[in-house]
Design a protein around this motif. Structure first.
Motif, PDB file in Angstrom:
ATOM      1  N   ARG A  64      40.977  39.571  72.727  1.00  0.00           N
ATOM      2  CA  ARG A  64      40.894  38.344  71.922  1.00  0.00           C
ATOM      3  C   ARG A  64      41.905  38.373  70.785  1.00  0.00           C
ATOM      4  O   ARG A  64      42.520  37.348  70.447  1.00  0.00           O
ATOM      5  N   ALA A  65      42.079  39.548  70.181  1.00  0.00           N
ATOM      6  CA  ALA A  65      43.034  39.662  69.071  1.00  0.00           C
ATOM      7  C   ALA A  65      44.461  39.405  69.559  1.00  0.00           C
ATOM      8  O   ALA A  65      45.258  38.764  68.868  1.00  0.00           O
ATOM      9  N   LEU A  66      44.782  39.891  70.761  1.00  0.00           N
ATOM     10  CA  LEU A  66      46.122  39.659  71.311  1.00  0.00           C
ATOM     11  C   LEU A  66      46.363  38.182  71.597  1.00  0.00           C
ATOM     12  O   LEU A  66      47.448  37.662  71.333  1.00  0.00           O
ATOM     13  N   VAL A  67      45.351  37.510  72.144  1.00  0.00           N
ATOM     14  CA  VAL A  67      45.483  36.069  72.389  1.00  0.00           C
ATOM     15  C   VAL A  67      45.756  35.350  71.072  1.00  0.00           C
ATOM     16  O   VAL A  67      46.626  34.474  70.984  1.00  0.00           O
ATOM     17  N   SER A  86      49.405  33.496  70.131  1.00  0.00           N
ATOM     18  CA  SER A  86      49.467  32.089  69.735  1.00  0.00           C
ATOM     19  C   SER A  86      50.165  31.946  68.383  1.00  0.00           C
ATOM     20  O   SER A  86      50.993  31.056  68.185  1.00  0.00           O
ATOM     21  N   ALA A  87      49.843  32.843  67.461  1.00  0.00           N
ATOM     22  CA  ALA A  87      50.391  32.764  66.109  1.00  0.00           C
ATOM     23  C   ALA A  87      51.872  33.113  66.053  1.00  0.00           C
ATOM     24  O   ALA A  87      52.582  32.658  65.152  1.00  0.00           O
ATOM     25  N   THR A  88      52.347  33.918  67.021  1.00  0.00           N
ATOM     26  CA  THR A  88      53.753  34.321  67.028  1.00  0.00           C
ATOM     27  C   THR A  88      54.554  33.585  68.100  1.00  0.00           C
ATOM     28  O   THR A  88      55.638  34.021  68.462  1.00  0.00           O
ATOM     29  N   GLN A  89      54.005  32.472  68.592  1.00  0.00           N
ATOM     30  CA  GLN A  89      54.680  31.656  69.602  1.00  0.00           C
ATOM     31  C   GLN A  89      55.020  32.453  70.857  1.00  0.00           C
ATOM     32  O   GLN A  89      56.133  32.386  71.380  1.00  0.00           O
ATOM     33  N   GLY A  90      54.039  33.229  71.327  1.00  0.00           N
ATOM     34  CA  GLY A  90      54.186  33.906  72.608  1.00  0.00           C
ATOM     35  C   GLY A  90      54.973  35.201  72.584  1.00  0.00           C
ATOM     36  O   GLY A  90      55.326  35.723  73.649  1.00  0.00           O
ATOM     37  N   GLN A  91      55.235  35.758  71.428  1.00  0.00           N
ATOM     38  CA  GLN A  91      55.974  37.020  71.337  1.00  0.00           C
ATOM     39  C   GLN A  91      54.995  38.187  71.550  1.00  0.00           C
ATOM     40  O   GLN A  91      54.427  38.712  70.605  1.00  0.00           O
ATOM     41  N   GLN A  92      54.851  38.585  72.793  1.00  0.00           N
ATOM     42  CA  GLN A  92      53.842  39.571  73.152  1.00  0.00           C
ATOM     43  C   GLN A  92      54.062  40.924  72.480  1.00  0.00           C
ATOM     44  O   GLN A  92      53.111  41.593  72.084  1.00  0.00           O
ATOM     45  N   GLY A  93      55.316  41.333  72.358  1.00  0.00           N
ATOM     46  CA  GLY A  93      55.618  42.609  71.720  1.00  0.00           C
ATOM     47  C   GLY A  93      55.201  42.629  70.258  1.00  0.00           C
ATOM     48  O   GLY A  93      54.590  43.604  69.790  1.00  0.00           O
ATOM     49  N   ILE A  94      55.520  41.551  69.557  1.00  0.00           N
ATOM     50  CA  ILE A  94      55.138  41.443  68.142  1.00  0.00           C
ATOM     51  C   ILE A  94      53.621  41.391  68.027  1.00  0.00           C
ATOM     52  O   ILE A  94      53.026  42.042  67.157  1.00  0.00           O
ATOM     53  N   LEU A 118      35.650  26.294  75.403  1.00  0.00           N
ATOM     54  CA  LEU A 118      35.570  25.338  76.511  1.00  0.00           C
ATOM     55  C   LEU A 118      34.477  24.303  76.344  1.00  0.00           C
ATOM     56  O   LEU A 118      34.428  23.319  77.063  1.00  0.00           O
ATOM     57  N   GLU A 119      33.611  24.507  75.368  1.00  0.00           N
ATOM     58  CA  GLU A 119      32.409  23.691  75.277  1.00  0.00           C
ATOM     59  C   GLU A 119      32.701  22.219  75.043  1.00  0.00           C
ATOM     60  O   GLU A 119      32.012  21.352  75.556  1.00  0.00           O
ATOM     61  N   PHE A 120      33.761  21.934  74.259  1.00  0.00           N
ATOM     62  CA  PHE A 120      34.067  20.539  73.961  1.00  0.00           C
ATOM     63  C   PHE A 120      35.203  20.022  74.843  1.00  0.00           C
ATOM     64  O   PHE A 120      35.732  18.948  74.637  1.00  0.00           O
ATOM     65  N   LEU A 121      35.601  20.814  75.844  1.00  0.00           N
ATOM     66  CA  LEU A 121      36.692  20.436  76.724  1.00  0.00           C
ATOM     67  C   LEU A 121      36.196  20.394  78.167  1.00  0.00           C
ATOM     68  O   LEU A 121      35.132  20.899  78.494  1.00  0.00           O
ATOM     69  N   ASN A 122      36.979  19.825  79.034  1.00  0.00           N
ATOM     70  CA  ASN A 122      36.650  19.813  80.450  1.00  0.00           C
ATOM     71  C   ASN A 122      36.670  21.233  80.990  1.00  0.00           C
ATOM     72  O   ASN A 122      37.635  21.963  80.813  1.00  0.00           O
ATOM     73  N   GLN A 123      35.591  21.631  81.677  1.00  0.00           N
ATOM     74  CA  GLN A 123      35.500  22.991  82.190  1.00  0.00           C
ATOM     75  C   GLN A 123      36.606  23.298  83.204  1.00  0.00           C
ATOM     76  O   GLN A 123      36.862  24.464  83.487  1.00  0.00           O
ATOM     77  N   ALA A 124      37.255  22.267  83.739  1.00  0.00           N
ATOM     78  CA  ALA A 124      38.291  22.484  84.744  1.00  0.00           C
ATOM     79  C   ALA A 124      39.617  22.921  84.133  1.00  0.00           C
ATOM     80  O   ALA A 124      40.520  23.349  84.836  1.00  0.00           O
ATOM     81  N   LEU A 125      39.746  22.807  82.833  1.00  0.00           N
ATOM     82  CA  LEU A 125      40.990  23.203  82.186  1.00  0.00           C
ATOM     83  C   LEU A 125      41.211  24.698  82.345  1.00  0.00           C
ATOM     84  O   LEU A 125      40.275  25.486  82.283  1.00  0.00           O
ATOM     85  N   THR A 126      42.458  25.100  82.537  1.00  0.00           N
ATOM     86  CA  THR A 126      42.754  26.518  82.695  1.00  0.00           C
ATOM     87  C   THR A 126      42.935  27.174  81.329  1.00  0.00           C
ATOM     88  O   THR A 126      43.188  26.507  80.314  1.00  0.00           O
ATOM     89  N   ALA A 127      42.825  28.494  81.316  1.00  0.00           N
ATOM     90  CA  ALA A 127      43.013  29.242  80.073  1.00  0.00           C
ATOM     91  C   ALA A 127      44.422  29.036  79.529  1.00  0.00           C
ATOM     92  O   ALA A 127      44.625  28.950  78.316  1.00  0.00           O
ATOM     93  N   ASP A 128      45.411  28.945  80.423  1.00  0.00           N
ATOM     94  CA  ASP A 128      46.799  28.743  79.988  1.00  0.00           C
ATOM     95  C   ASP A 128      46.964  27.404  79.284  1.00  0.00           C
ATOM     96  O   ASP A 128      47.699  27.292  78.294  1.00  0.00           O
ATOM     97  N   ILE A 148      46.448  25.544  71.824  1.00  0.00           N
ATOM     98  CA  ILE A 148      46.186  26.280  70.581  1.00  0.00           C
ATOM     99  C   ILE A 148      47.492  26.696  69.931  1.00  0.00           C
ATOM    100  O   ILE A 148      47.666  26.594  68.708  1.00  0.00           O
ATOM    101  N   SER A 149      48.450  27.149  70.748  1.00  0.00           N
ATOM    102  CA  SER A 149      49.742  27.597  70.210  1.00  0.00           C
ATOM    103  C   SER A 149      50.512  26.474  69.527  1.00  0.00           C
ATOM    104  O   SER A 149      51.348  26.727  68.662  1.00  0.00           O
ATOM    105  N   SER A 150      50.223  25.236  69.930  1.00  0.00           N
ATOM    106  CA  SER A 150      50.939  24.098  69.348  1.00  0.00           C
ATOM    107  C   SER A 150      50.371  23.680  67.993  1.00  0.00           C
ATOM    108  O   SER A 150      50.989  22.891  67.283  1.00  0.00           O
TER     109      SER A 150
END
Length: 204
Positions: A34-37, A41-49, A126-136, A142-144
């Motif tokens: 969860r912390a990595l996710v 998101s906070a670093t605009q997808g910079q996985q290494g950072i 997911l509770e307030f969104l359509n359950q069909a939405l993917t995690a991506d 969220i990243s936006s």
């Protein structure tokens, strides 16, 4: 001279150290994903950072708070992680603007609190969104979001912290947390509306 007391004390310290390391290992296994996710998101997808920030937070937690209970570790860890992230963002802002050291670095522009915001419940992502939405799709939305809205949403909806604890972690007022969280919910619903048939959009 009787060395038994010192030997016993040494054994006790060794046992305590082993127990703390075992607890930390279990804690890391539970929160790392969860912390990595959150950091990606906070670093605009910079996985290494993101990985570096999470690892540094774990190291600081173990170094300074190994004697605390596991329950106390949760807000402490995210407070440390938030501080690491803020330090990184300041460095990035200064690197992007070489002469920014002459003025205060402004990291967020959405800190103005809204009046009369009712503290919202903390649904699952997911509770307030359509359950069909993917995690991506959700992570992309969220990243936006502006950084502070991301933080408020992730800490409250993903980690389940209350407003008071979230405010302590983010080092802001509870009113600011309510504002950021309220705007995050609105932003996510808007960004994902075209994928959610329950809000009048279409998933096709």
């Amino acid at each position: 001279m009787d060395l038994a007391p010192k030997r016993l004390e040494s054994q006790d310290m060794s046992t305590l150290k082993s127990t703390a390391e075992s607890r930390l290992k279990n804690f890391m296994q539970e929160v790392t994903g969860r912390a990595l996710v959150m950091m990606e998101s906070a670093t605009q997808g910079q996985q290494g950072i993101a990985m570096d920030l999470v690892q540094e937070a774990f190291i600081s937690l173990h170094k300074s708070y190994s004697d605390k209970s596991t329950e106390e570790w949760y807000p402490l860890f995210y407070t440390i992680l938030n501080n690491k992230l803020q330090d990184w963002r300041r460095k990035e802002a200064r690197r992007a603007q070489p002469f920014s050291f002459f003025k205060k670095v402004q990291l967020d522009e959405d800190d103005n609190e809204l009046e009369n915001i009712v503290d919202e419940s903390t649904p699952s992502p997911l509770e307030f969104l359509n359950q069909a939405l993917t995690a991506d799709e959700i992570q992309g939305a969220i990243s936006s979001l502006p950084h502070r809205q991301q933080q408020a949403f992730m800490l409250r909806a993903w980690e389940g912290f209350d407003t008071h604890t979230t405010a302590q972690i983010m080092n802001c007022s509870e009113g600011s947390v309510k504002t950021h969280y309220h705007r995050a919910i609105q932003g996510l619903r808007s960004a994902l509306a075209h994928l959610n048939p329950y809000t009048g959009g279409s998933s096709e």
